[in-house]
Motif scaffolding. Structure first.
Motif, PDB file in Angstrom:
ATOM      1  N   LEU A  55      66.438 115.096  17.494  1.00 38.90           N
ATOM      2  CA  LEU A  55      65.076 115.169  17.563  1.00 38.90           C
ATOM      3  C   LEU A  55      64.588 114.161  16.583  1.00 38.90           C
ATOM      4  N   GLN A  56      65.422 113.869  15.512  1.00 39.55           N
ATOM      5  CA  GLN A  56      65.294 112.948  14.385  1.00 39.55           C
ATOM      6  C   GLN A  56      65.053 111.748  15.387  1.00 39.55           C
ATOM      7  N   GLN A  57      65.896 111.363  15.959  1.00 36.89           N
ATOM      8  CA  GLN A  57      66.018 110.244  16.799  1.00 36.89           C
ATOM      9  C   GLN A  57      65.005 109.881  17.651  1.00 36.89           C
ATOM     10  N   PHE A  58      64.509 111.131  18.223  1.00 42.21           N
ATOM     11  CA  PHE A  58      63.042 111.111  19.163  1.00 42.21           C
ATOM     12  C   PHE A  58      62.079 110.753  18.281  1.00 42.21           C
ATOM     13  N   VAL A  59      61.918 111.230  17.162  1.00 39.06           N
ATOM     14  CA  VAL A  59      60.674 110.700  16.209  1.00 39.06           C
ATOM     15  C   VAL A  59      60.781 109.402  15.924  1.00 39.06           C
ATOM     16  N   ALA A  60      62.000 108.870  15.366  1.00 38.26           N
ATOM     17  CA  ALA A  60      62.186 107.637  15.095  1.00 38.26           C
ATOM     18  C   ALA A  60      61.579 106.524  16.251  1.00 38.26           C
ATOM     19  N   ARG A  61      61.916 106.949  17.451  1.00 34.72           N
ATOM     20  CA  ARG A  61      61.564 106.136  18.587  1.00 34.72           C
ATOM     21  C   ARG A  61      60.305 106.266  18.961  1.00 34.72           C
ATOM     22  N   LEU A  62      59.470 107.194  18.559  1.00 36.15           N
ATOM     23  CA  LEU A  62      57.851 107.562  18.820  1.00 36.15           C
ATOM     24  C   LEU A  62      57.283 106.244  17.667  1.00 36.15           C
ATOM     25  N   HIS A  63      57.930 106.388  16.532  1.00 34.62           N
ATOM     26  CA  HIS A  63      57.510 105.446  15.420  1.00 34.62           C
ATOM     27  C   HIS A  63      57.747 104.166  15.942  1.00 34.62           C
ATOM     28  N   ASP A  64      58.995 103.613  16.427  1.00 35.98           N
ATOM     29  CA  ASP A  64      59.117 102.333  16.860  1.00 35.98           C
ATOM     30  C   ASP A  64      58.281 101.747  17.943  1.00 35.98           C
ATOM     31  N   VAL A  65      57.864 102.387  18.875  1.00 39.07           N
ATOM     32  CA  VAL A  65      57.064 101.932  19.829  1.00 39.07           C
ATOM     33  C   VAL A  65      55.672 101.850  19.314  1.00 39.07           C
ATOM     34  N   GLY A  66      55.308 102.309  17.984  1.00 37.27           N
ATOM     35  CA  GLY A  66      54.008 101.938  17.561  1.00 37.27           C
ATOM     36  C   GLY A  66      53.021 103.195  17.926  1.00 37.27           C
ATOM     37  N   ILE A  67      53.478 104.461  18.165  1.00 35.99           N
ATOM     38  CA  ILE A  67      52.734 105.500  18.190  1.00 35.99           C
ATOM     39  C   ILE A  67      52.086 106.032  16.978  1.00 35.99           C
ATOM     40  N   HIS A  68      50.819 106.111  16.760  1.00 37.08           N
ATOM     41  CA  HIS A  68      50.095 106.623  15.341  1.00 37.08           C
ATOM     42  C   HIS A  68      50.934 107.809  14.944  1.00 37.08           C
ATOM     43  N   ALA A  69      50.601 107.788  13.468  1.00 42.18           N
ATOM     44  CA  ALA A  69      51.273 108.926  12.766  1.00 42.18           C
ATOM     45  C   ALA A  69      50.369 110.146  13.296  1.00 42.18           C
ATOM     46  N   ARG A  70      49.129 110.119  13.453  1.00 43.67           N
ATOM     47  CA  ARG A  70      48.158 111.327  13.931  1.00 43.67           C
ATOM     48  C   ARG A  70      48.996 111.844  15.305  1.00 43.67           C
ATOM     49  N   SER A  71      49.119 110.793  16.487  1.00 46.41           N
ATOM     50  CA  SER A  71      49.641 111.242  17.669  1.00 46.41           C
ATOM     51  C   SER A  71      50.874 111.633  17.461  1.00 46.41           C
ATOM     52  N   GLN A  72      51.929 110.977  16.704  1.00 44.33           N
ATOM     53  CA  GLN A  72      53.242 111.723  16.513  1.00 44.33           C
ATOM     54  C   GLN A  72      53.186 113.156  15.908  1.00 44.33           C
ATOM     55  N   ALA A  73      52.331 113.290  15.011  1.00 45.59           N
ATOM     56  CA  ALA A  73      52.245 114.675  14.735  1.00 45.59           C
ATOM     57  C   ALA A  73      51.940 115.788  15.970  1.00 45.59           C
ATOM     58  N   ARG A  74      50.961 115.315  16.836  1.00 42.36           N
ATOM     59  CA  ARG A  74      50.489 116.220  17.739  1.00 42.36           C
ATOM     60  C   ARG A  74      51.539 116.286  18.730  1.00 42.36           C
ATOM     61  N   ILE A  75      52.353 115.313  19.019  1.00 43.76           N
ATOM     62  CA  ILE A  75      53.744 115.395  19.868  1.00 43.76           C
ATOM     63  C   ILE A  75      54.793 116.243  19.214  1.00 43.76           C
ATOM     64  N   ILE A  76      55.175 115.932  18.115  1.00 45.90           N
ATOM     65  CA  ILE A  76      55.838 117.102  17.341  1.00 45.90           C
ATOM     66  C   ILE A  76      55.333 118.499  17.451  1.00 45.90           C
TER      67      ILE A  76
END
Length: 301
Positions: A55-76
């Motif tokens: 899951l850490q790897q999953f979150v890192a990929r979200l970041h790498d593809v440019g997904i905004h922090a607020r959207s990352q938080a919603r996905i998590i």
């Protein structure tokens, strides 16, 4: 172990029936889960085999593809909800999301115009133009009443109570509220009505207050365009939008000592927490006032 498709079907039922989520929220949770499922498939793992490290790897990929922090938080948040369900239903014994951290989201303070900037923007409107008085009345109402752009474009002439000094506004979810309107805004509307009466109004738009030259309701884009043009004409370099007027309205009220609950009513916010963002602005204002005016902070004191 049940098949993955069966687990997901049960999860969707759980969200719909036990959590009573709206169709819009259900769609969002579904899209978040799809991202996780795609990730698991790429890792050649079942979703029940995913570990904290995965899951850490999953979150890192979200970041790498440019997904905004607020959207990352919603996905998590959606992923955490899914694994919480797996625990509840005994598909898992350990929650891999337990230590998963949300990305840091700073409080983004909205852009606010000073009173001088609001005045400069309104004064920059060329009243000799056919749409000049309409634009002035429109922006005066936007600032005076703190309306959303959709509330402004759908405002009806019959919902302006000139003598009482109120307008009736239909906000989100068709909820209506009464908002006080300033004498200045009323005067600008009355001046605009002379121009409005010369417009050939299209069927179905007879009661809309602010009309285009074609006799139809203004689009949101048109309001954005008017504000951009006037901000430039007034020499204002901030990123000004209809929402800037709404934020400025709320901030100036708070600075003037208005009660937060009253501002909530005026803005049509369901929750007081939505209005509380303005207290961040207000605290900065108070801090500045104290630093500038407190005798202990004056130079040479």
């Amino acid at each position: 172990m049940a098949r993955e498709s069966e687990i997901i079907r049960k999860y969707n039922t759980y969200l719909r029936l036990e959590k009573s989520l709206s169709p819009h929220t259900l769609d969002a949770y579904g899209r978040d889960l799809d991202k996780l499922l795609s990730f698991a498939a790429a890792e050649k793992k079942k979703v029940t085999e995913i570990t904290y490290e995965d899951l850490q790897q999953f979150v890192a990929r979200l970041h790498d593809v440019g997904i905004h922090a607020r959207s990352q938080a919603r996905i998590i948040s959606g992923v955490k909800s899914f694994y919480n369900f797996l625990l509840l239903e005994d598909y898992l014994k350990v929650d891999p999301t337990e230590l998963l951290e949300m990305p840091k989201i700073g409080v983004k303070l909205p852009e606010v115009l000073t009173l001088n900037e609001v005045n400069a923007l309104l004064d920059s409107i060329d009243l000799s133009l056919p749409e000049g008085q309409r634009n002035r009345a429109m922006l005066e109402v936007l600032y005076s009443c703190g309306l959303r752009v959709s509330e402004l474009t759908s405002l009806r002439y019959s919902d302006v109570y000139f003598e009482e000094g109120f307008i009736k506004v239909e906000g989100k979810g068709s909820k209506q509220r009464l908002v006080p309107i300033s004498e200045t805004a009323i005067r600008e509307i009355r001046n605009y009505l002379f121009d409005r009466h010369t417009i050939n109004v299209k069927k179905g738009h007879e009661d809309i207050l602010f009309l285009s030259r074609r006799g139809t309701a203004l689009s949101r884009i048109m309001v954005f365009h008017v504000i951009k043009v006037q901000a430039e004409a007034a020499g204002i370099h901030k990123n000004v939008s209809p929402h800037t007027f709404r934020h400025s309205f709320a901030t100036h009220l708070l600075e003037g000592g208005a009660n937060l609950r009253a501002i909530q009513e005026m803005l049509g916010h369901e929750k007081i927490t939505t209005t509380e963002i303005y207290t961040h602005i207000d605290r900065e204002f108070l801090r500045r006032e104290i630093l500038e005016h407190h005798p202990r902070n004056r130079r040479g004191g």
